[in-house]
Design a protein around this motif. Structure first.
Motif, PDB file in Angstrom:
ATOM      1  N   ASN A 179       0.812  -1.214   0.000  1.00 27.05           N
ATOM      2  CA  ASN A 179       0.000   0.000   0.000  1.00 27.05           C
ATOM      3  C   ASN A 179       0.851   1.272   0.000  1.00 27.05           C
ATOM      4  OD1 ASN A 179       0.806   0.175   2.631  1.00 27.05           O
ATOM      5  ND2 ASN A 179      -1.213  -0.180   3.520  1.00 27.05           N
ATOM      6  N   LEU A 180       2.137   1.156   0.362  1.00 29.11           N
ATOM      7  CA  LEU A 180       3.011   2.327   0.233  1.00 29.11           C
ATOM      8  C   LEU A 180       3.238   2.644  -1.247  1.00 29.11           C
ATOM      9  CD1 LEU A 180       5.750   1.946   2.977  1.00 29.11           C
ATOM     10  CD2 LEU A 180       3.645   3.252   3.019  1.00 29.11           C
ATOM     11  N   ASP A 186       1.099   1.804  -3.627  1.00 31.45           N
ATOM     12  CA  ASP A 186      -0.195   2.333  -4.064  1.00 31.45           C
ATOM     13  C   ASP A 186      -0.320   3.803  -3.683  1.00 31.45           C
ATOM     14  OD1 ASP A 186      -1.041   0.011  -5.171  1.00 31.45           O
ATOM     15  OD2 ASP A 186      -2.350  -0.596  -3.530  1.00 31.45           O
ATOM     16  N   ALA A 187       0.061   4.114  -2.434  1.00 32.38           N
ATOM     17  CA  ALA A 187      -0.087   5.486  -1.942  1.00 32.38           C
ATOM     18  C   ALA A 187       0.752   6.434  -2.784  1.00 32.38           C
ATOM     19  CB  ALA A 187       0.325   5.574  -0.478  1.00 32.38           C
ATOM     20  N   SER A 188       1.954   6.011  -3.141  1.00 32.62           N
ATOM     21  CA  SER A 188       2.825   6.863  -3.938  1.00 32.62           C
ATOM     22  C   SER A 188       2.211   7.125  -5.314  1.00 32.62           C
ATOM     23  CB  SER A 188       4.196   6.211  -4.071  1.00 32.62           C
ATOM     24  OG  SER A 188       5.035   7.005  -4.861  1.00 32.62           O
ATOM     25  N   ARG A 243       9.519   7.309 -10.166  1.00 31.03           N
ATOM     26  CA  ARG A 243       9.549   8.200  -9.012  1.00 31.03           C
ATOM     27  C   ARG A 243       9.309   7.403  -7.723  1.00 31.03           C
ATOM     28  NH1 ARG A 243       9.956  13.869  -7.930  1.00 31.03           N
ATOM     29  NH2 ARG A 243      10.075  13.738  -5.670  1.00 31.03           N
ATOM     30  N   THR A 244       8.323   6.507  -7.764  1.00 34.24           N
ATOM     31  CA  THR A 244       8.030   5.673  -6.607  1.00 34.24           C
ATOM     32  C   THR A 244       9.254   4.841  -6.233  1.00 34.24           C
ATOM     33  OG1 THR A 244       5.710   5.551  -7.215  1.00 34.24           O
ATOM     34  CG2 THR A 244       6.521   3.851  -5.734  1.00 34.24           C
ATOM     35  N   SER A 266      11.836   7.325  -4.680  1.00 32.95           N
ATOM     36  CA  SER A 266      11.455   8.040  -3.459  1.00 32.95           C
ATOM     37  C   SER A 266      10.937   7.138  -2.350  1.00 32.95           C
ATOM     38  CB  SER A 266      10.374   9.081  -3.778  1.00 32.95           C
ATOM     39  OG  SER A 266      10.874  10.040  -4.658  1.00 32.95           O
ATOM     40  N   VAL A 267      10.476   5.956  -2.711  1.00 33.48           N
ATOM     41  CA  VAL A 267       9.911   5.077  -1.685  1.00 33.48           C
ATOM     42  C   VAL A 267      10.696   3.765  -1.573  1.00 33.48           C
ATOM     43  CG1 VAL A 267       7.845   3.853  -0.911  1.00 33.48           C
ATOM     44  CG2 VAL A 267       7.618   6.078  -2.025  1.00 33.48           C
ATOM     45  N   PRO A 318      14.823   4.301  -0.680  1.00 35.33           N
ATOM     46  CA  PRO A 318      15.107   4.708   0.712  1.00 35.33           C
ATOM     47  C   PRO A 318      14.696   3.660   1.743  1.00 35.33           C
ATOM     48  CG  PRO A 318      13.776   6.374  -0.412  1.00 35.33           C
ATOM     49  CD  PRO A 318      13.966   5.277  -1.370  1.00 35.33           C
ATOM     50  N   MET A 319      13.636   2.917   1.439  1.00 35.49           N
ATOM     51  CA  MET A 319      13.184   1.947   2.430  1.00 35.49           C
ATOM     52  C   MET A 319      14.043   0.687   2.430  1.00 35.49           C
ATOM     53  SD  MET A 319       9.158   2.272   2.943  1.00 35.49           S
ATOM     54  CE  MET A 319       9.424   1.256   4.370  1.00 35.49           C
ATOM     55  N   PHE A 326      -6.102   1.265  -8.677  1.00 36.71           N
ATOM     56  CA  PHE A 326      -5.185   0.226  -8.205  1.00 36.71           C
ATOM     57  C   PHE A 326      -5.519  -1.120  -8.838  1.00 36.71           C
ATOM     58  CE2 PHE A 326      -5.344   2.916  -4.186  1.00 36.71           C
ATOM     59  CZ  PHE A 326      -4.331   3.731  -4.647  1.00 36.71           C
ATOM     60  N   PHE A 334      -5.833   5.562   3.137  1.00 37.27           N
ATOM     61  CA  PHE A 334      -5.840   4.106   3.251  1.00 37.27           C
ATOM     62  C   PHE A 334      -6.263   3.657   4.648  1.00 37.27           C
ATOM     63  CE2 PHE A 334      -3.210   5.053  -0.294  1.00 37.27           C
ATOM     64  CZ  PHE A 334      -3.392   4.000  -1.168  1.00 37.27           C
ATOM     65  N   PHE A 358       4.572   7.115   4.635  1.00 31.46           N
ATOM     66  CA  PHE A 358       5.937   6.699   4.337  1.00 31.46           C
ATOM     67  C   PHE A 358       6.771   6.794   5.608  1.00 31.46           C
ATOM     68  CE2 PHE A 358       4.417   8.766   0.321  1.00 31.46           C
ATOM     69  CZ  PHE A 358       4.133   7.583  -0.328  1.00 31.46           C
ATOM     70  N   HIS A 375       9.883   6.555   6.199  1.00 34.07           N
ATOM     71  CA  HIS A 375      11.203   7.181   6.150  1.00 34.07           C
ATOM     72  C   HIS A 375      11.112   8.693   5.948  1.00 34.07           C
ATOM     73  CE1 HIS A 375       9.952   6.276   2.076  1.00 34.07           C
ATOM     74  NE2 HIS A 375      10.791   7.179   1.625  1.00 34.07           N
TER      75      HIS A 375
END
Lengths: 299, 345
Positions: A201-202, A204-206, A215-216, A219-220, A223-224, B54, B83, B89, B91
């Motif tokens: 879902n992170l 999805d959120a991005s 980009r996702t 940026s996501v 880094p994770m 989605f 959600f 996020f 981080h």
């Protein structure tokens, strides 16, 4: 029999119960008993030998008798920083460790991305096992296999021939290549785990907030996963820095710190000890640097 | 406020053999607080994910503000989502989370900061910008997720059971705040929930979902007072149905009727209720449940079936209530409160 007599009791079971009760009431004692053996191991065998190494690095060797002279002197460390060969070899060793680590990251990321997120879920455990299988084979067998691959007229030469190229032969590139192969699983595994645990879902959120896949990813995802990459790099970096066998087998005339330590053990033990201190210090510095990325909590 | 924000036509989505969404037609108006209500597995969340992009539908189409977006990716749709588990996020700081959508859309940094701070103020989280999501409570995270979705001022905001993880007190407080924020910003809210009370208190209109289909669409009062299907009658509010045989004997016509518990009065059996517009039924009290502000009576009817009646505890107290168990009572209600429910399709 009274209740008191029953609980107080006699015999080994009662004694065990009393002991358990006493330990329950004294959590510090319990902790001390639990940690005694591993702490003893760490202090005596590991830290002990390290400090002997460090202390003996300050001794010198009589050049006529080859006897160790137990007189304090910083000559060995001085030589370490002033002798061009030593400086060259130390720099080369760190360079090899960094190159191996960088190659491992570059190769591990797409592999782990495939095994953790692209492959069908029921294939994923099998793929992880496949990545781990090289670890079951002997280190020497694998290095000699690479010696065969890289030898003149070997597999590397044969495969590159149609392109008008030849294999790297034995030397520094061969050592880097072989070390990368050896330590790659230690990088793939943490990266795979991090990618597998990345919540969908992170992503999805991005996308929902307007980010395109690239980009996702930047940026996501990156880094994770970064702490796990750093964790893997601790393995690849320190294993490469300490290696001296691979480079003997496929490295041609290349020398790394390990080789210098090895060749000095017979001739000049204090110098070998001083050289041996170098990777320890470098790795401690590396660990300190990696701690800032949060890598140590993800090992 | 006029215009259609979302139009779904013949929307279907199958996962393997199972149809999660089995043909949904729906129009959601601009500026509306629209709830999709249904039990888990009724397809409401899948519809939300189809609107967000989605999932791609197995059939049918999704229109946003008159534009067909069925085949567009989530980042090409002017919709943002809150959600269920917030999906912040980890981080990034709170401020970076909120500003992420703006950054992606290349809003200049200074403006980004101003708008992120304003969005945080809207959800009453001023001064929390530098914290990490892990340092916040559930309710605060929820509001960060809301700010992050609101800051880009999307045409439509989708909320997937956003209050599900909060405790009761916080949930009630957030219901009021959410409604207030929606009124302030005037964005269309599509709110997915399985909590009928939540849907009733917050929504302008509700769609009740059942097995991948919409059973009924209407204002909360319509849904509650005039359920159009047996499922709606039983899912929204307490299930209270009179069926063929007993309906015939009590109301004089066969069929399925729904009577809301609070419309029923509990009287002594001997009480007379001979007014023409009042329906009456005798029975035995099977169970009494003391609820604090009210008491719930479960009455086995002589005519067959069971009805639940809800009485405010105006004069009765917990001790009196227990004495009712096993006694004979007469239930009365105004005839217009017995609503005919069409038979199942």
């Amino acid at each position: 029999m009274t209740v008191a007599a029953q609980t107080a009791g006699q015999g080994p079971r009662a004694a065990a119960r009393r002991l358990a009760g006493a330990l329950h009431r004294r959590p510090r004692l319990r902790l001390a008993l639990l940690l005694a053996a591993p702490l003893l191991w760490l202090a005596v065998l590991y830290l002990g030998s390290l400090s002997v190494l460090f202390v003996s690095a300050f001794w010198t060797t009589d050049s006529f008798t080859s006897q160790v002279v137990k007189v304090w002197s910083a000559d060995n460390f001085h030589a370490l920083f002033t002798t061009p060969v030593y400086r060259q070899v130390i720099g080369r060793s760190i360079g090899v460790a960094l190159a191996v680590t960088a190659l491992c990251v570059v190769i591990a990321f797409p592999v782990a991305f495939y095994t953790a997120r692209v492959a069908r879920p029921r294939w994923r455990p099998l793929l992880v096992v496949a990545i781990l299988t090289p670890l079951w084979a002997s280190y020497l067998v694998k290095v000699y296999a690479w010696r065969l691959i890289l030898s003149q007229g070997g597999l590397a030469d044969w495969m590159l021939k149609p392109l008008g190229l030849s294999g790297p032969g034995f030397g520094l590139p061969a050592a880097v290549l072989t070390l990368t192969y050896l330590w790659l699983p230690y990088m793939i595994l943490p990266v795979h785990t991090a990618l597998a645990q990345l919540p969908d879902n992170l992503l999805d959120a991005s996308a929902d907030l307007g980010a395109r896949p690239g980009r996702t990813f930047g940026s996501v995802v990156v880094p994770m996963v970064l702490p796990s990459v750093a964790a893997g790099s601790i393995f690849t970096f320190s294993l490469s820095l300490g290696d001296y066998i691979t480079v003997q087998i496929v490295g041609g005339k290349t020398q790394l710190i390990g080789n210098l330590v090895y060749s000095n053990i017979e001739l000049d033990l204090p110098m070998a000890a001083a050289l041996g201190t170098v990777p320890v210090v470098v790795i401690v510095l590396y660990l300190l640097a990696m701690r800032r990325t949060g890598a140590l909590s993800s090992i | 406020m006029e215009g259609t924000a979302i139009r779904l036509q013949g929307l279907r989505k199958s996962f393997g053999q199972t149809a999660a969404v089995a043909g949904v037609d729906l129009e959601i108006r601009d500026g509306e607080f629209f709830s999709m209500l249904g039990p888990s597995g009724s397809g409401k969340t899948t519809v939300l994910r189809l609107i967000a992009g989605f999932e791609t539908p197995s059939g049918g189409s999704v229109e946003l503000a008159g534009r067909d977006v069925t085949r567009l990716a989530p980042f090409e749709r002017d919709v943002h989502t809150v959600f269920q588990d917030y999906a912040l996020f980890p981080h990034m700081t709170v401020e970076q989370n909120v500003a992420y959508g703006l950054k992606v859309r290349r809003v200049p940094k200074a403006e980004r900061l101003v708008r992120a701070r304003r969005a945080l103020a809207e959800v009453r989280l001023e001064g929390y910008g530098r914290r990490r999501p892990s340092e916040l409570s559930g309710g605060q995270r929820q509001r960060v997720a809301l700010a992050r979705a609101l800051v880009g001022r999307p045409r439509v905001l989708l909320l997937d059971e956003p209050l599900g993880a909060l405790d009761l007190k916080l949930r009630e407080q957030m219901q009021i705040e959410l409604k207030a924020i929606q009124r302030e910003v005037g964005i269309t809210f599509v709110f997915v929930t399985h909590d009928q009370e939540e849907a009733l208190t917050m929504s302008d209109r509700i769609a009740v979902f059942h097995q991948g289909r919409i059973e009924q669409v209407g204002a909360p009062a319509e849904i509650y007072e005039r359920p159009e299907t047996e499922f709606v009658a039983s899912f929204v509010g307490t299930s209270n149905l009179l069926r063929a045989e007993s309906a015939q004997r009590i109301l004089g016509s066969p069929g399925t009727y729904s009577v809301r518990p609070e419309k029923i009065r509990v009287l002594k059996e001997s009480a007379l209720a001979d007014e023409p517009d009042v329906a009456t039924a005798t029975g035995t009290v099977a169970e009494v449940v003391y609820l604090g502000d009210a008491t719930r009576f479960l009455v086995d009817l002589d005519a067959g079936g069971r009805l639940t009646a809800l009485q405010q505890n105006l004069e009765t107290s917990a001790e009196d209530v227990a004495a009712y168990r096993g006694t004979r009572v007469r239930l009365t209600w105004h005839r217009r409160h017995a609503v005919r429910v069409p038979d199942a399709r």
